[in-house]
Design an enzyme around this catalytic site. Structure first.
Site, mmCIF file in Angstrom:
data_model
loop_
_atom_site.group_PDB
_atom_site.id
_atom_site.type_symbol
_atom_site.label_atom_id
_atom_site.label_comp_id
_atom_site.label_asym_id
_atom_site.label_seq_id
_atom_site.Cartn_x
_atom_site.Cartn_y
_atom_site.Cartn_z
ATOM 1 N N ARG A 23 66.184 1.388 72.103
ATOM 2 C CA ARG A 23 65.977 2.803 71.781
ATOM 3 C C ARG A 23 65.180 3.487 72.915
ATOM 4 O O ARG A 23 65.741 4.251 73.695
ATOM 5 C CB ARG A 23 65.243 2.942 70.428
ATOM 6 C CG ARG A 23 65.206 4.355 69.857
ATOM 7 C CD ARG A 23 64.169 5.275 70.469
ATOM 8 N NE ARG A 23 62.796 4.799 70.332
ATOM 9 C CZ ARG A 23 61.758 5.378 70.914
ATOM 10 N NH1 ARG A 23 61.930 6.444 71.669
ATOM 11 N NH2 ARG A 23 60.534 4.896 70.784
ATOM 12 N N HIS A 221 51.440 0.875 72.595
ATOM 13 C CA HIS A 221 52.737 1.172 73.216
ATOM 14 C C HIS A 221 52.425 1.635 74.643
ATOM 15 O O HIS A 221 52.129 2.793 74.881
ATOM 16 C CB HIS A 221 53.403 2.271 72.390
ATOM 17 C CG HIS A 221 54.752 2.707 72.864
ATOM 18 N ND1 HIS A 221 55.922 2.405 72.189
ATOM 19 C CD2 HIS A 221 55.125 3.447 73.936
ATOM 20 C CE1 HIS A 221 56.940 2.944 72.829
ATOM 21 N NE2 HIS A 221 56.487 3.578 73.900
ATOM 22 N N HIS A 223 53.134 2.087 78.737
ATOM 23 C CA HIS A 223 54.106 2.199 79.824
ATOM 24 C C HIS A 223 53.421 1.719 81.103
ATOM 25 O O HIS A 223 52.189 1.760 81.204
ATOM 26 C CB HIS A 223 54.579 3.651 79.974
ATOM 27 C CG HIS A 223 55.559 4.064 78.909
ATOM 28 N ND1 HIS A 223 56.817 4.531 79.197
ATOM 29 C CD2 HIS A 223 55.472 4.060 77.564
ATOM 30 C CE1 HIS A 223 57.459 4.815 78.065
ATOM 31 N NE2 HIS A 223 56.664 4.542 77.056
ATOM 32 N N CYS A 254 60.398 8.294 79.187
ATOM 33 C CA CYS A 254 60.585 9.240 78.094
ATOM 34 C C CYS A 254 61.219 10.477 78.698
ATOM 35 O O CYS A 254 60.739 10.986 79.708
ATOM 36 C CB CYS A 254 59.249 9.584 77.429
ATOM 37 S SG CYS A 254 59.413 10.875 76.184
HETATM 38 P P1 HMG Z 1 65.815 21.428 67.200
HETATM 39 O O1 HMG Z 1 66.932 21.635 68.128
HETATM 40 O O2 HMG Z 1 64.532 21.886 67.706
HETATM 41 O O3 HMG Z 1 65.912 22.101 65.829
HETATM 42 O O4 HMG Z 1 65.743 19.876 66.839
HETATM 43 P P2 HMG Z 1 66.904 22.540 64.733
HETATM 44 O O5 HMG Z 1 66.442 21.858 63.497
HETATM 45 O O6 HMG Z 1 66.874 24.020 64.793
HETATM 46 O O7 HMG Z 1 68.393 22.063 65.056
HETATM 47 C C1 HMG Z 1 69.156 22.557 66.125
HETATM 48 C C2 HMG Z 1 70.372 21.703 66.315
HETATM 49 O O8 HMG Z 1 70.003 20.317 66.366
HETATM 50 C C3 HMG Z 1 71.346 21.831 65.201
HETATM 51 O O9 HMG Z 1 72.641 21.633 65.752
HETATM 52 C C4 HMG Z 1 71.038 20.663 64.335
HETATM 53 O O10 HMG Z 1 72.149 20.251 63.587
HETATM 54 C C5 HMG Z 1 70.672 19.613 65.334
HETATM 55 P P3 HMG Z 1 73.545 22.868 66.265
HETATM 56 O O11 HMG Z 1 73.657 23.744 65.069
HETATM 57 O O12 HMG Z 1 72.799 23.511 67.409
HETATM 58 O O13 HMG Z 1 74.816 22.220 66.710
HETATM 59 N N1 HMG Z 1 69.778 18.601 64.770
HETATM 60 C C6 HMG Z 1 70.094 17.297 64.659
HETATM 61 N N2 HMG Z 1 71.198 16.604 65.002
HETATM 62 C C7 HMG Z 1 71.204 15.282 64.741
HETATM 63 N N3 HMG Z 1 70.150 14.629 64.178
HETATM 64 C C8 HMG Z 1 69.043 15.284 63.835
HETATM 65 C C9 HMG Z 1 68.989 16.685 64.076
HETATM 66 N N4 HMG Z 1 68.052 17.615 63.859
HETATM 67 C C10 HMG Z 1 68.547 18.778 64.286
HETATM 68 N N5 HMG Z 1 68.033 14.624 63.296
HETATM 69 C C11 HMG Z 1 64.707 17.767 66.980
HETATM 70 C C12 HMG Z 1 64.553 19.196 66.547
HETATM 71 C C13 HMG Z 1 63.374 17.075 66.829
HETATM 72 C C14 HMG Z 1 65.716 17.079 66.095
HETATM 73 C C15 HMG Z 1 65.199 17.737 68.430
HETATM 74 O O14 HMG Z 1 64.308 18.443 69.212
HETATM 75 C C16 HMG Z 1 65.322 16.340 68.972
HETATM 76 O O15 HMG Z 1 66.175 15.566 68.560
HETATM 77 N N6 HMG Z 1 64.509 15.994 69.984
HETATM 78 C C17 HMG Z 1 64.577 14.710 70.641
HETATM 79 C C18 HMG Z 1 63.420 13.884 70.207
HETATM 80 C C19 HMG Z 1 63.482 12.519 70.860
HETATM 81 O O16 HMG Z 1 64.320 11.698 70.541
HETATM 82 N N7 HMG Z 1 62.537 12.231 71.809
HETATM 83 C C20 HMG Z 1 62.434 10.968 72.433
HETATM 84 C C21 HMG Z 1 61.831 9.972 71.494
HETATM 85 S S1 HMG Z 1 60.027 10.073 71.360
HETATM 86 C C22 HMG Z 1 59.484 8.980 72.552
HETATM 87 O O17 HMG Z 1 60.261 8.454 73.296
HETATM 88 C C23 HMG Z 1 58.043 8.598 72.614
HETATM 89 C C24 HMG Z 1 57.760 7.250 71.961
HETATM 90 O O18 HMG Z 1 58.553 6.227 72.526
HETATM 91 C C25 HMG Z 1 56.294 6.897 72.118
HETATM 92 C C26 HMG Z 1 55.806 6.848 73.556
HETATM 93 O O19 HMG Z 1 56.557 6.481 74.465
HETATM 94 O O20 HMG Z 1 54.635 7.112 73.732
HETATM 95 C C27 HMG Z 1 58.054 7.290 70.469
HETATM 96 MG MG MG Z 2 57.794 4.838 75.017
#
Ligand code: HMG
Ligand code: MG
Length: 333
Positions: A23, A221, A223, A254
Site C-alpha cells: 500500500r 512508522h 521513513h 508519500c
Molecule cells: P475529495 O476529493 O476531497 O472529496 O476526497 P469528495 O468527498 O468531495 O469526493 C470527490 C470525488 O472523490 C468524488 O468523485 C468522489 O466519488 C470521490 P467524482 O464525483 O469527482 O468523480 N471519492 C472517492 N472515490 C473512491 N473512494 C473514496 C472516495 N472518496 C471520495 N473513498 C479523499 C477526499 C480523502 C477521499 C481524497 O482526498 C483522497 O482519496 N485522498 C488520497 C488520500 C491518500 O490515499 N493519501 C495517501 C495515504 S496517507 C499516507 O501515505 C501516510 C501514511 O502512510 C503515514 C505516513 O507515511 O506517515 C498513512
Molecule cells: Mg508512510
C-alpha cells in the site's frame, strides 16, 4: 539467520512488523503496478512470515490511481491463516467500498486503517479537510467498522515534521493520537512521513505519548529519507513499543510529501530486531527474496542495505560451496 541472544532489558521480546509495502510503497510508484504482481508480492510476504500486510486503500482513484484495484487485489490474494490484510479507508465512501467487497465477493476485511495528521496543511493536501473534519469522518468510519467486528488502526502522519509547515508541536501529536484511540483504534502508528526524525526527536515524542498512553497502543512508522530510520526504530523500542511499520525493499514515500523517500525497508528492520534478539517470526532470506521480486517487477534494485549485503554474502557462499569438494570440507584451489 538466527536471533542474537536475548533482547536487552526494557525492549520488547517480540515485535509485530507491519508490512506496508503493497500500500504505502506501491501508492507512490509513478507507474501502475499490475494487479497480479501486487497479489504475488502480498503472498510472498505472507510466506516470509509477515502477519500483517497492508494490502491497499479505498481512496479516491483520481488522487491515488495506484490503489484503484484494491478490491480486485483483496479478492485474488490466497489467504494465509493468521495473516491480516488491512486496507486504508479515508471516509464513508471508502468504508462502503470495503463492506461491498466483503458482502458481494465474500472477502473478509477484518481490519482497516484511518489516517490523520499532526499538521493542518498536510491534512488539507492529503485529505482535503482540516484535522478536526478528518477526525469526525474517521470517528464515523471507526464506529461502522467496529460494528462489523473489524479492527481499526490509526496513523498520525508528519508527527516529526511537516513538508509544508516545518516543526510540529509534540502536544499536537499527542492530541491527535488520543482522538484516534478514543474513537476505537486499537493502536496508533506515529508517522515520520518526511523521514526527518532523529533519535532525540523520537525520544521526545514517545516520552510525551507514553506518559499517558500504554506503549502497547502505539507503533512507529519511519521513513529513511535522512538515513535515521533504524536508529529511530531503536529509540522507539526503548519505550517498550512493540509494533513497527516497514516496507519491503524500502518501497514508497508519500504522494503528499515531496522529496520523501521510502519507508524504512522491512529487511533492515528485521535485521535490527533479530540482532537485538527480538522475535519477529519472519524469515529474513525469504523476505529478501520478496524484495528482489518486486525490485525486478519495478525494474530497479531495492533500497534495503541489508538485502544488498545479504545477497552479496549469499553469492559468495554459493561460490565457495561450488569450489569445495563434496564431503571433504576442504577447499579446491
Ligand atoms: P475529495 O476529493 O476531497 O472529496 O476526497 P469528495 O468527498 O468531495 O469526493 C470527490 C470525488 O472523490 C468524488 O468523485 C468522489 O466519488 C470521490 P467524482 O464525483 O469527482 O468523480 N471519492 C472517492 N472515490 C473512491 N473512494 C473514496 C472516495 N472518496 C471520495 N473513498 C479523499 C477526499 C480523502 C477521499 C481524497 O482526498 C483522497 O482519496 N485522498 C488520497 C488520500 C491518500 O490515499 N493519501 C495517501 C495515504 S496517507 C499516507 O501515505 C501516510 C501514511 O502512510 C503515514 C505516513 O507515511 O506517515 C498513512
Ligand atoms: Mg508512510
Amino acid at each position: 539467520m538466527p536471533l542474537s541472544g536475548r533482547p536487552p532489558a526494557g525492549l520488547p521480546a517480540r515485535v509485530r512488523v507491519v508490512e506496508v509495502g503493497p500500500r504505502d510503497g506501491l501508492q507512490n510508484e509513478p507507474g501502475k503496478i499490475d494487479t497480479a504482481t501486487r497479489v504475488a508480492l502480498i503472498e510472498r510476504l505472507a510466506a516470509a512470515g509477515l502477519r500483517m500486510i497492508e494490502s491497499g486503500a479505498f481512496v479516491s482513484p483520481k488522487w491515488v490511481p495506484q490503489m484503484a484495484d484494491t478490491a480486485e487485489v483483496l479478492a485474488r490474494v490466497r489467504r494465509t491463516p493468521g495473516v491480516r490484510y488491512p486496507v486504508l479507508v479515508p471516509n464513508r465512501q471508502g468504508f462502503d467500498a470495503a463492506l461491498q467487497v466483503q458482502q458481494q465477493r465474500g472477502v473478509p476485511i477484518e481490519e482497516i486503517a484511518v489516517f490523520s495528521a499532526a499538521s493542518e496543511t498536510f491534512s488539507q493536501k492529503n485529505t482535503h479537510c482540516t484535522i478536526a473534519e478528518g477526525l469526525a469522518r474517521f470517528a464515523e468510519v471507526a464506529r461502522l467498522a467496529l460494528e462489523q467486528g473489524w479492527r481499526v488502526r490509526g496513523y498520525v502522519s508528519v508527527a516529526f515534521g511537516c513538508p509544508y509547515e516545518g516543526a510540529v508541536a509534540v502536544d499536537r501529536v499527542h492530541t491527535v493520537t488520543r482522538a484516534l484511540l478514543d474513537m476505537g483504534c486499537y493502536e496508533v502508528s506515529i508517522g515520520d512521513t518526511t523521514g526527518v526524525a532523529t533519535a532525540g526527536a523520537v525520544r521526545r515524542v514517545y516520552e510525551r505519548l507514553c506518559a499517558t498512553i500504554p506503549p502497547q497502543q502505539l507503533a512507529g512508522h519511519f521513513h529513511d529519507t535522512w538515513g535515521q530510520a533504524t536508529a529511530n526504530a531503536l529509540a522507539m523500542l526503548e519505550f517498550g513499543v512493540p509494533a513497527l511499520d516497514a516496507s519491503v525493499a524500502g518501497l514508497g514515500g508519500c504522494p503528499y510529501s515531496p522529496g520523501a523517500t521510502g519507508n524504512v525497508a522491512t529487511e533492515d528492520i528485521v535485521y535490527l530486531l533479530h540482532g537485538l534478539g527480538i522475535e519477529t517470526g519472519i524469515d529474513l532470506d525469504a523476505l529478501i527474496d520478496a524484495g528482489a521480486f518486486i525490485g525486478d517487477a519495478l525494474g530497479r534494485p531495492g533500497a534495503s542495505r541489508v538485502a544488498n549485503a545479504r545477497r552479496a554474502q549469499r553469492a559468495r557462499e554459493r561460490e565457495l560451496a561450488a569450489h569445495r569438494p563434496a564431503g571433504t570440507g576442504a577447499w579446491r584451489a
